[in-house]
Write a protein that holds these residues in place. Structure first.
Motif, mmCIF file in Angstrom:
data_model
loop_
_atom_site.group_PDB
_atom_site.id
_atom_site.type_symbol
_atom_site.label_atom_id
_atom_site.label_comp_id
_atom_site.label_asym_id
_atom_site.label_seq_id
_atom_site.Cartn_x
_atom_site.Cartn_y
_atom_site.Cartn_z
ATOM 1 N N MET A 13 0.843 -1.186 0.000
ATOM 2 C CA MET A 13 0.000 0.000 0.000
ATOM 3 C C MET A 13 0.883 1.242 0.000
ATOM 4 S SD MET A 13 -3.233 -0.844 2.487
ATOM 5 C CE MET A 13 -2.241 -1.290 3.905
ATOM 6 N N ILE A 14 0.453 2.256 -0.752
ATOM 7 C CA ILE A 14 1.175 3.519 -0.805
ATOM 8 C C ILE A 14 0.263 4.596 -0.248
ATOM 9 C CG2 ILE A 14 2.262 5.236 -2.298
ATOM 10 C CD1 ILE A 14 2.845 2.998 -4.288
ATOM 11 N N THR A 15 0.636 5.173 0.861
ATOM 12 C CA THR A 15 -0.141 6.261 1.427
ATOM 13 C C THR A 15 0.321 7.589 0.827
ATOM 14 O OG1 THR A 15 1.394 6.655 3.255
ATOM 15 C CG2 THR A 15 -0.332 4.985 3.593
ATOM 16 N N GLY A 16 -0.477 8.638 1.041
ATOM 17 C CA GLY A 16 -0.068 9.954 0.573
ATOM 18 C C GLY A 16 1.260 10.362 1.166
ATOM 19 N N THR A 17 1.483 10.031 2.442
ATOM 20 C CA THR A 17 2.737 10.386 3.094
ATOM 21 C C THR A 17 3.907 9.610 2.498
ATOM 22 O OG1 THR A 17 1.594 10.928 5.155
ATOM 23 C CG2 THR A 17 3.943 10.419 5.312
ATOM 24 N N GLU A 18 3.723 8.319 2.240
ATOM 25 C CA GLU A 18 4.795 7.540 1.611
ATOM 26 C C GLU A 18 5.127 8.099 0.232
ATOM 27 O OE1 GLU A 18 4.999 2.926 2.680
ATOM 28 O OE2 GLU A 18 2.947 3.543 2.192
ATOM 29 N N LEU A 19 4.095 8.460 -0.515
ATOM 30 C CA LEU A 19 4.325 9.008 -1.859
ATOM 31 C C LEU A 19 5.178 10.268 -1.777
ATOM 32 C CD1 LEU A 19 3.557 8.490 -4.829
ATOM 33 C CD2 LEU A 19 1.595 9.992 -4.496
ATOM 34 N N ALA A 20 4.855 11.144 -0.840
ATOM 35 C CA ALA A 20 5.640 12.366 -0.668
ATOM 36 C C ALA A 20 7.057 12.058 -0.194
ATOM 37 C CB ALA A 20 4.947 13.289 0.324
ATOM 38 N N ALA A 21 7.197 11.092 0.708
ATOM 39 C CA ALA A 21 8.515 10.739 1.237
ATOM 40 C C ALA A 21 9.425 10.189 0.143
ATOM 41 C CB ALA A 21 8.378 9.723 2.366
ATOM 42 N N TYR A 22 8.832 9.573 -0.892
ATOM 43 C CA TYR A 22 9.636 9.099 -2.027
ATOM 44 C C TYR A 22 9.858 10.215 -3.036
ATOM 45 C CZ TYR A 22 10.962 6.819 -6.370
ATOM 46 O OH TYR A 22 11.615 6.489 -7.535
ATOM 47 N N VAL A 23 8.795 10.917 -3.416
ATOM 48 C CA VAL A 23 8.863 11.875 -4.525
ATOM 49 C C VAL A 23 9.676 13.108 -4.163
ATOM 50 C CG1 VAL A 23 7.502 13.435 -5.966
ATOM 51 C CG2 VAL A 23 6.729 11.089 -5.606
ATOM 52 N N ALA A 24 9.409 13.713 -2.993
ATOM 53 C CA ALA A 24 10.003 15.011 -2.672
ATOM 54 C C ALA A 24 11.535 14.988 -2.679
ATOM 55 C CB ALA A 24 9.460 15.513 -1.336
ATOM 56 N N PRO A 25 12.195 14.134 -1.914
ATOM 57 C CA PRO A 25 13.666 14.151 -1.943
ATOM 58 C C PRO A 25 14.230 13.680 -3.275
ATOM 59 C CG PRO A 25 12.861 12.334 -0.582
ATOM 60 C CD PRO A 25 11.684 13.170 -0.924
ATOM 61 N N ALA A 26 13.522 12.769 -3.950
ATOM 62 C CA ALA A 26 14.021 12.290 -5.232
ATOM 63 C C ALA A 26 14.032 13.412 -6.266
ATOM 64 C CB ALA A 26 13.173 11.113 -5.720
ATOM 65 N N VAL A 27 12.944 14.183 -6.343
ATOM 66 C CA VAL A 27 12.874 15.294 -7.297
ATOM 67 C C VAL A 27 13.913 16.350 -6.946
ATOM 68 C CG1 VAL A 27 11.423 17.185 -8.114
ATOM 69 C CG2 VAL A 27 10.469 14.888 -7.917
ATOM 70 N N SER A 28 14.046 16.661 -5.660
ATOM 71 C CA SER A 28 15.025 17.663 -5.238
ATOM 72 C C SER A 28 16.445 17.249 -5.597
ATOM 73 C CB SER A 28 14.919 17.889 -3.726
ATOM 74 O OG SER A 28 13.663 18.422 -3.385
ATOM 75 N N SER A 29 16.714 15.952 -5.616
ATOM 76 C CA SER A 29 18.076 15.486 -5.875
ATOM 77 C C SER A 29 18.483 15.603 -7.337
ATOM 78 C CB SER A 29 18.220 14.032 -5.414
ATOM 79 O OG SER A 29 17.505 13.152 -6.272
#
Length: 845
Positions: free
Chosen positions: A630-646
């Motif tokens: 399961m992917i929660t909204g928080t998990e999605l942000a925890a993956y997407v946000a630092p990855a995009v910033s990097s």
């Protein structure tokens, strides 16, 4: 009301005393304790309904004194003299209802009260977690162990309750005095029942081994019945719903049915294929009824059921299992049949979902077959059900329904590869997807439409969103009128339900306008907006707020592939201080691509922005950070946000919007069923290169991720802990990870994952085929052939595995075997997509 609250607590405590160590009681006394406990529970349900109605009237009163009265009630729950932590769990259902009622009032005192109730509910959840082990030990019916764990906290609570109440006294108050144990008498030989024939009542004794029947009593419930049906649907599991007549409607003076709101729930259950059955009209103890009253309890509900479904089943269940000879005769006269149970979930007494699951699974293991008793009026049953079904399926159990007067075993197996309700309990899934490239008076964009199309396809193809509920607006369709109509007409008037979820994706321009107060006001920019008339042509976030408040959805997730820009020259996202909650456990979350004055990076793979590409990779499975599928909204942000910033100059922002009650939007990953073959597409080199960078950030050894919040500050997101899952689920997860790795050409890592899947589940044909294809891709044809051989042994009907086997034999120089494998493929799939290729290969050999 205070007297009712204290009586409610007293009954709750008596239920605990009755069920304390009940597994050690003689069978007769245990049955009586359970029956009286159920009666206490149902009396409490009526009491809760009375208190709830009084609270609803109080909240809607215009009197300012209502807040003082509600504050006094909360004072008692929070710090009442003599209350233990466990006592407060008795008030959770009332607190949840009160929260929803208070949320409708937008006054400042109501907002403060709403915050207080929310904090109290959080505290109750913590109490449940703290007591979970102790409560499970009390209710779990575990066998004795050589080491008895100490349970000081719970024991002290139960010891205190025993100074107030005794089981014998409680039973006596409800008309039960247990006799002395009778001396055993010599028994003569008994005549066996005819094979396959039940007694006059149905207990499920003639069911095949490892077969169970799922039954749900006491509904229909306006919320939980639909949630349970949604879970059952995804497992293709039949069920029988024993409904109480007064929850369906009433009978007028002429004996005709007058249906109420519960009838709509019943119709939905019937349309979904579930069996409707009779559980009396008022849930009275029918063993104490006689004459016309007894007949009315049976026949009134039968009349109501026939009004809902003329082909209603002939099944009847006595409340509490209490029946007498007259009641049995009344059933026979009405051509109805009594169905009992042999596996009791005790979900009416046990407040902990995991404990309910443990009890059911242990009893099923002991009994080997039978009828399981649940109740569709509890949230805890909704939470426990997926875990129970997953384990039963993993252990080879099958489910039987009721059809034409007999049990019929269904083809229930693993859940269908679409979104399940799981703990979120979604009924339907809706989406509004907007992508604008061709603005009339704003700078043109390149990839916004492609981003919207990619997200829409992911929702439908992977997560089972119904295409008709995914509202897509592209370019000229995304006018101001068109966007507002998507919310107002297609959602608000599209039968949106309180247990639905809404996903909103926007790719296009945004703008901000500074108000005289100095505050920024954000706007979504439609395709026909004039930059000089922003206030009238664009859509302010305040208007989106009003729309969202009117939509009765459980969870909403807004994803904006946009950044703030004061000039509005690039994609921009607005401040999202909106969405006041209006249903319990609401979740309102937003994820944006970046902050003020940042440009969206449009150079991602496959014509996507970097943000949307990363979002799609996360939804593909990489954002499942704790491996629970399961992917929660928080998990999605925890993956997407630092990855995009990097990999870009963007700093995505995430947070819960005001009014959210901490609910999480949930994507449940479907089980992948793809057999790798020569037609399987892999990622392009630029996509693999970007994913390598993204994964390097995602795999950094940190349990906490820092991201921007929606107000421009920083917030910490803690990666969720891993959850226990069955070996079957672990195997599926490993296979799914292997597919992702294969498509990124990480063959060694993919091989390790497919190998892990087979260790966990040795007969997993899908993983065997996929492991073979990893070898095939690396020109290890003999190794590949051996795994394809394993796959077809495990699943002889899987045509594509024979195609792969033919290719491996051919490349290994074993032409005779290759020809035989191609021939089998053509026999299984004469019209298959690779039939022409198979015939060509056979001609060459």
């Amino acid at each position: 009301m205070s007297a009712d609250m204290r009586t409610l607590l007293a009954s709750y405590r008596k239920i605990i005393v009755l069920t304390q160590d009940e597994a050690t009681l003689p069978a007769d006394e245990r049955a009586q304790a359970n029956r009286v406990g159920q009666q206490l529970f149902h009396e409490n349900q009526e009491r809760i309904g009375k208190i709830d109605a009084a609270l609803t009237q109080l909240v809607s009163s215009p009197s300012p004194a209502r807040f003082d009265a509600l504050g006094t009630l909360l004072d008692y729950i929070e710090s009442g003299e003599g209350l233990y932590d466990a006592d407060r769990l008795a008030f959770r259902e009332l607190m949840q209802s009160l929260l929803a009622q208070v949320a409708k009032d937008s006054s400042l005192p109501a907002i403060k009260l709403h915050k207080r109730i929310s904090e109290d509910l959080d505290a109750l959840a913590e109490i449940e977690r703290n007591y979970e082990k102790e409560i499970r030990a009390v209710f779990g019916r575990f066998e004795s162990r050589s080491i008895i764990l100490k349970r000081e906290k719970w024991d002290s609570y139960v010891a205190y309750l025993k100074t107030l109440y005794q089981r014998e006294r409680i039973l006596k108050e409800y008309g039960v005095v247990m006799p002395y144990p009778a001396k055993p008498e010599p028994q003569g030989p008994s005549l066996p029942s005819p094979p396959g024939k039940e007694e006059e009542e149905i207990f499920g004794k003639t069911l095949p081994k490892k077969t169970v029947v799922l039954t749900f009593d006491d509904g229909p419930h306006r919320r939980y019945s639909d949630e349970i049906a949604a879970i059952l649907k995804q497992y293709n599991a039949p069920a029988i719903f024993f409904s109480v007549g007064r929850n369906i409607g009433s009978i007028d003076a002429q004996g005709k049915a007058k249906l109420g709101g519960g009838a709509d729930v019943m119709r939905r259950l019937k349309q979904s294929g579930y069996t409707l059955a009779n559980h009396s009209f008022s849930h009275a103890q029918l063993s104490k009824q006689s004459g016309d009253n007894l007949k009315a309890e049976i026949l009134s509900t039968d009349t109501l059921l026939k009004a809902v479904d003329p082909q209603r089943s002939s099944l009847f269940r006595f409340p509490y299992g209490a029946r007498n000879r007259e009641g049995m005769q009344a059933l026979e006269n009405a051509q109805l049949k009594s169905m009992m149970w042999n596996i009791d979930s005790l979900d009416w007494a046990d407040p902990v979902p995991s404990s309910i699951a443990d009890r059911v699974l242990r009893t099923v293991d002991k009994e080997g077959r039978g009828i399981i008793l649940f109740h569709d009026i509890h949230e805890r049953t909704v939470k426990a059900l997926p875990a129970i079904l997953d384990r039963l399926i993993a252990e080879g159990y099958q489910f039987a329904g009721w059809e034409d007067g007999n049990f019929k075993v269904s083809g229930a197996s693993s859940p269908a590869p679409v979104q399940r309700s799981a703990a979120a309990g979604y009924a339907n899934s809706w989406a509004i997807v907007v992508g604008i490239d061709k603005y009339q008076k704003w700078p043109q964009l390149q990839y916004a439409v492609r981003d919207a199309e990619g997200v829409g396809q992911m929702l439908v193809q992977k997560f089972g969103f119904a295409p008709q509920r995914v509202i897509t607006l592209k370019n000229e369709q995304a006018t101001r009128t068109g966007i507002l109509a998507a919310f107002h007409d297609k959602l608000a008037h599209g039968n949106l339900q309180p247990n639905d979820r809404i996903f909103v994706f926007f790719a296009g321009h945004g703008a901000t306008r500074k108000l005289s107060s100095g505050r920024d006001l954000g706007y979504i920019v439609p395709v026909d907006a004039d930059p000089n008339n922003l206030a009238t042509d664009a859509i302010p976030m305040t208007e989106i707020q009003n729309i969202a408040e009117s939509l009765p959805a459980k969870h909403a997730l807004f994803v904006m592939d946009a950044c703030y820009s004061g000039l509005g020259l690039t994609r921009g996202a607005a401040n999202a201080s909106f969405l006041r909650d209006n249903a319990k456990r609401l979740g309102r979350q937003m994820l944006t691509a970046g902050g003020a004055d940042q440009l969206v990076s449009d150079g991602g793979p496959n014509g996507h922005s970097v943000f949307t590409w990363t979002l799609l990779q996360g939804l593909g499975g990489k954002a499942d950070l704790n491996g629970d599928s399961m992917i929660t909204g928080t998990e999605l942000a925890a993956y997407v946000a630092p990855a995009v910033s990097s990999v870009s100059q963007q700093t995505p922002a995430f947070g819960s919007l005001p009014g959210s009650e901490g609910g999480e939007f949930v994507f449940e990953l479907p089980e992948e069923s793809e057999f790798l073959n020569t037609g399987t597409a892999q990622l392009s080199n630029d996509a693999i290169a970007l994913n390598t960078k993204l994964d390097a950030q995602a795999s950094a050894p940190s349990t906490t991720v820092v991201v921007k919040d929606l107000q421009g500050g920083e917030t910490k997101i803690t990666a969720p802990a891993a959850v226990p899952v069955s070996a079957r689920q672990q195997a599926q997860r490993a296979n799914d990870q292997g597919l992702l790795l294969y498509k990124e050409k990480q063959y060694a890592a993919a091989e390790a994952q497919f190998t892990e899947a087979l260790k966990l589940r040795p007969n997993f044909a899908l993983a065997a085929n996929n492991l073979g294809f990893v070898f095939y891709k690396q020109d290890k044809f003999s190794e590949a052939a051996r795994w394809f051989e394993n796959a077809v042994k495990m699943d002889p009907s899987r045509a594509i595995a024979y195609m792969n086997l033919g290719d491996a034999y051919s490349r290994a120089g074993e032409n005779g075997k290759a020809k035989g494998a191609y021939k089998t493929y053509l026999e299984l799939a004469p019209g298959g997509t690779q039939a022409g290729y198979a015939r060509q290969q056979m001609e060459k050999l």
